[in-house]
Design a protein around this motif. Structure first.
Motif, short mmCIF file in Angstrom:
data_model
loop_
_atom_site.label_atom_id
_atom_site.label_comp_id
_atom_site.label_asym_id
_atom_site.label_seq_id
_atom_site.Cartn_x
_atom_site.Cartn_y
_atom_site.Cartn_z
N ILE B 91 2.79 4.22 -20.55
CA ILE B 91 2.26 4.09 -19.19
C ILE B 91 3.44 4.08 -18.23
CG2 ILE B 91 0.88 2.70 -17.61
CD1 ILE B 91 -0.82 3.37 -19.89
N VAL B 92 3.35 4.89 -17.21
CA VAL B 92 4.32 4.81 -16.13
C VAL B 92 3.59 4.27 -14.92
CG1 VAL B 92 5.92 6.07 -14.66
CG2 VAL B 92 5.60 6.77 -17.03
N PHE B 93 4.02 3.11 -14.46
CA PHE B 93 3.36 2.49 -13.32
C PHE B 93 4.30 2.57 -12.12
CE2 PHE B 93 1.92 -1.02 -10.67
CZ PHE B 93 0.55 -0.85 -10.70
N LEU B 94 3.85 3.27 -11.10
CA LEU B 94 4.70 3.44 -9.93
C LEU B 94 4.31 2.45 -8.83
CD1 LEU B 94 4.59 6.66 -11.10
CD2 LEU B 94 6.17 6.78 -9.17
N VAL B 95 5.33 1.90 -8.21
CA VAL B 95 5.12 0.99 -7.09
C VAL B 95 5.93 1.51 -5.91
CG1 VAL B 95 5.30 -1.39 -6.30
CG2 VAL B 95 4.98 -0.92 -8.72
N ASP B 96 5.31 1.52 -4.75
CA ASP B 96 6.04 1.87 -3.54
C ASP B 96 6.82 0.64 -3.09
OD1 ASP B 96 6.97 2.53 -1.10
OD2 ASP B 96 5.09 3.31 -0.31
N ALA B 97 8.13 0.65 -3.35
CA ALA B 97 8.93 -0.53 -3.05
C ALA B 97 9.09 -0.75 -1.55
CB ALA B 97 10.32 -0.40 -3.68
N ALA B 98 8.82 0.28 -0.77
CA ALA B 98 8.98 0.14 0.68
C ALA B 98 7.73 -0.44 1.33
CB ALA B 98 9.29 1.50 1.30
N ASP B 99 6.63 -0.46 0.60
CA ASP B 99 5.38 -0.96 1.16
C ASP B 99 5.18 -2.41 0.75
OD1 ASP B 99 2.97 -1.24 2.32
OD2 ASP B 99 2.02 0.46 1.35
N ARG B 100 5.88 -3.29 1.45
CA ARG B 100 5.88 -4.69 1.04
C ARG B 100 4.51 -5.34 1.15
NH1 ARG B 100 10.80 -7.35 1.24
NH2 ARG B 100 12.54 -5.92 1.31
N GLU B 101 3.73 -4.87 2.11
CA GLU B 101 2.42 -5.50 2.30
C GLU B 101 1.50 -5.29 1.11
OE1 GLU B 101 0.81 -4.11 6.00
OE2 GLU B 101 2.75 -4.46 6.94
N ARG B 102 1.73 -4.22 0.37
CA ARG B 102 0.80 -3.92 -0.71
C ARG B 102 1.37 -4.25 -2.09
NH1 ARG B 102 -1.72 1.75 -0.16
NH2 ARG B 102 -3.26 0.83 -1.54
N LEU B 103 2.53 -4.90 -2.10
CA LEU B 103 3.09 -5.27 -3.40
C LEU B 103 2.13 -6.19 -4.15
CD1 LEU B 103 6.88 -5.90 -2.71
CD2 LEU B 103 5.83 -4.01 -3.90
N TYR B 104 1.45 -7.01 -3.38
CA TYR B 104 0.54 -7.94 -4.03
C TYR B 104 -0.64 -7.22 -4.67
CZ TYR B 104 -1.52 -12.42 -4.91
OH TYR B 104 -2.01 -13.52 -5.54
N GLU B 105 -1.12 -6.22 -3.96
CA GLU B 105 -2.20 -5.40 -4.52
C GLU B 105 -1.72 -4.71 -5.79
OE1 GLU B 105 -3.66 -2.70 -1.57
OE2 GLU B 105 -5.07 -1.77 -2.96
N ALA B 106 -0.49 -4.23 -5.75
CA ALA B 106 0.08 -3.58 -6.93
C ALA B 106 0.17 -4.56 -8.09
CB ALA B 106 1.46 -3.00 -6.60
N LYS B 107 0.55 -5.78 -7.75
CA LYS B 107 0.65 -6.79 -8.81
C LYS B 107 -0.71 -7.04 -9.47
CE LYS B 107 1.10 -11.73 -9.46
NZ LYS B 107 1.38 -11.59 -10.87
N ASN B 108 -1.74 -7.11 -8.66
CA ASN B 108 -3.08 -7.32 -9.22
C ASN B 108 -3.47 -6.20 -10.17
OD1 ASN B 108 -3.46 -9.68 -7.93
ND2 ASN B 108 -4.72 -8.86 -6.27
N GLU B 109 -3.21 -4.98 -9.76
CA GLU B 109 -3.55 -3.84 -10.62
C GLU B 109 -2.72 -3.88 -11.90
OE1 GLU B 109 -5.87 -1.68 -10.48
OE2 GLU B 109 -6.64 -2.46 -8.58
N LEU B 110 -1.45 -4.21 -11.75
CA LEU B 110 -0.56 -4.25 -12.91
C LEU B 110 -1.04 -5.32 -13.89
CD1 LEU B 110 2.02 -3.14 -14.17
CD2 LEU B 110 3.29 -4.90 -12.96
N ASP B 111 -1.42 -6.47 -13.35
CA ASP B 111 -1.91 -7.55 -14.22
C ASP B 111 -3.13 -7.11 -15.02
OD1 ASP B 111 0.05 -9.18 -13.42
OD2 ASP B 111 -1.14 -10.36 -12.00
#
Lengths: 304, 194
Positions: B91-111
């Motif tokens: 699995i390659v999971f990409l996160v937009d490191a510049a979009d700080r507001e959505r890091l939390y959303e990314a964390k939820n998906e990753l979890d």
């Protein structure tokens, strides 16, 4: 090494962001579906049913922080600009918060373009048939370089964000003032100030300058200037008096020998006590107007 | 060509056999999944429209034939992800490191992904993308926000224990051609064995 540096640089910001993300509410917005429906309604009605950038009909994509609805092609370009410039959302694939919905209701394509295309000439607008490259170039010019934007675009968007409680102006718990309804009117006010002409804007910024009008400019020019040898620029209507006084103080009679006309006039003036602003002939005015200038020049040369 | 070439050379240096694998590109919308696929497939950067249908691309990384599947990242599109978990080797999971507001959303998906049973064994490569943009977060912060502190298995050391899922974070910038070469080298190490 560089990475480390940037780490340090962002450390303060980082901790802040960490806090923000940690404190973010976990629960989903209960009226997500409702909001999404409203957004869909919003983007299917004019003026939002045409792409804000290329006017193509059919807009399923929204750039939330700009308050516009765009077509699929333009949404791709907006996505490539990064979240600092545009936050793209789908009207049907994403979830919408209340604040985002309110913001879209306040702004929309018409209002947003009033600001971002304020200085645009008719030929510059992107057409629906334009190529992808043209669109990318245009959107970059419009939102990154802000070539066509009005000067108060930032102020306006800040006001709109505040009204919609969007982003950092997010509503605090327990603070539930009604937003909808009155918002539209207030923003209208802001839009009106947008169309203000530059002179008024300048006055607002710098205050009314004293030399603004031509009259005042002239008046300022004719104010007596005090040089080393006394008053340098004598107004035309005071010239006669002053000449007499100067000559009198040295005991010299007025130079009547030069021109018989002046000699004839002067005694009459002295006798009849004519006020200085009596209408005079054009020839006289010319004659009288010249000497002060000469004196002025001389004085200017002599004063360091 | 830069890193990609370097990665390819490196992979072929170790002489991978013609194994085949299946990699999923996952992540929030606008993280750069389709762009990454385009970059890997023909080394070109394009402006992509949002992805509706999964893009499938056959790549050869060194000696390994990899079938990469790029999924849409929008909230509704994420429902499709689970249909592709079957037989996923990585699995390659990409996160937009510049979009700080959505890091939390990314964390939820990753979890959610990390808890998924079907891909419990698959190596997990997390790419913090877009570090060329101003305001992008660093690796430390990304690891912290995503809640991965202590879960990482090391960039150079290879996990031998089959019960431990390989997981690592790499910071990348597709525009600057940085980081993803190393990331895929790391991933290939594990694909080779599977």
């Amino acid at each position: 090494m560089e990475e480390q540096k940037s780490h340090k640089k962002h450390k303060k910001k980082d901790t802040k962001a960490k806090k923000a993300t940690e404190e973010a509410p976990r629960k989903e917005n209960p009226n997500n579906d409702l909001n999404r429906e409203k957004v869909e309604q919003l983007c299917s009605a004019p003026p939002n049913n045409e792409c804000a950038d290329c006017q193509q009909p059919g807009t399923r994509w929204a750039v939330v922080n700009l308050g516009i609805f765009v077509c699929l092609r333009c949404s791709g370009v907006h996505r490539s600009l990064g979240v600092q410039v545009s936050k793209v959302k789908s009207s049907n694939l994403d979830s919408w918060s209340d604040a985002e919905l309110t913001l879209m209701q306040i702004l929309g394509n018409k209002v947003a373009n009033e600001f971002y295309e304020a200085q645009m000439t008719a030929g510059e607008k992107l057409s629906p048939t334009s190529t992808d490259d043209e669109a990318a170039h245009f959107i970059k010019r419009k939102y990154v370089d802000r070539e066509f934007a009005s000067s108060n675009v930032d102020r306006f968007y800040k006001a709109a964000f505040k009204k919609a409680h969007y982003g950092k102006y997010a509503k605090q718990p327990g603070d539930d003032e009604p937003v909808e309804g009155e918002v539209e009117m207030r923003v209208e006010e802001v839009t009106k100030t947008a169309a203000v002409d530059p002179q008024v804007a300048m006055q607002e910024l710098y205050g009314a300058a004293k030399w603004n009008t031509k009259k005042e400019k002239k008046a300022k020019k004719e104010m007596p200037v005090h040089g080393v040898f006394g008053v340098v620029n004598v107004p035309a209507e005071d010239y006669e008096d002053r000449l007499k006084r100067v000559f009198g103080s040295f005991g010299i009679p007025l130079p009547t020998a030069d021109s018989s006309e002046v000699a004839a006039e002067v005694p009459v003036k002295a006798d009849g006590d004519v006020p200085p602003d009596t209408p005079q002939t054009a020839a006289e005015e010319e004659e009288e107007a010249i000497p002060p200038v000469v004196e002025d020049n001389l004085a200017n040369e002599s004063t360091p | 060509m830069g890193w990609f070439d370097w990665a390819r050379d490196w992979l072929s240096y170790f002489g991978f056999s013609n194994k085949s694998g299946r990699i999923l590109f996952l992540g929030l919308d606008n993280a750069g999944k389709t762009t990454l696929l385009g970059k890997l497939a023909n080394d070109q950067l394009h402006v992509h429209r949002p992805t509706f249908n999964p893009n499938v691309e056959e790549l050869t990384l060194g000696g390994i034939r990899v079938k990469t599947i790029d999924m849409g990242g929008h909230k509704e599109a994420r429902r499709l992800w689970k249909d592709y978990f079957f037989k996923a080797d990585g699995i390659v999971f990409l996160v937009d490191a510049a979009d700080r507001e959505r890091l939390y959303e990314a964390k939820n998906e990753l979890d959610l992904l990390l808890q998924t049973e079907e891909i419990a064994k698959a190596p997990f490569l997390i790419l913090g993308n877009k570090i060329d943009l101003p305001g992008a977060c660093g690796e430390e912060e990304l690891v912290h926000v995503l809640g991965l502190s202590g879960l990482l298995t090391g960039k150079t050391t290879k996990v031998k224990d089959p019960s431990v899922r390989p997981l690592e974070v790499f910071m990348t910038s597709l525009v600057m051609k940085m980081g993803y070469g190393e990331g895929f080298c790391w991933l290939a190490e594990y694909l080779k064995n599977s």
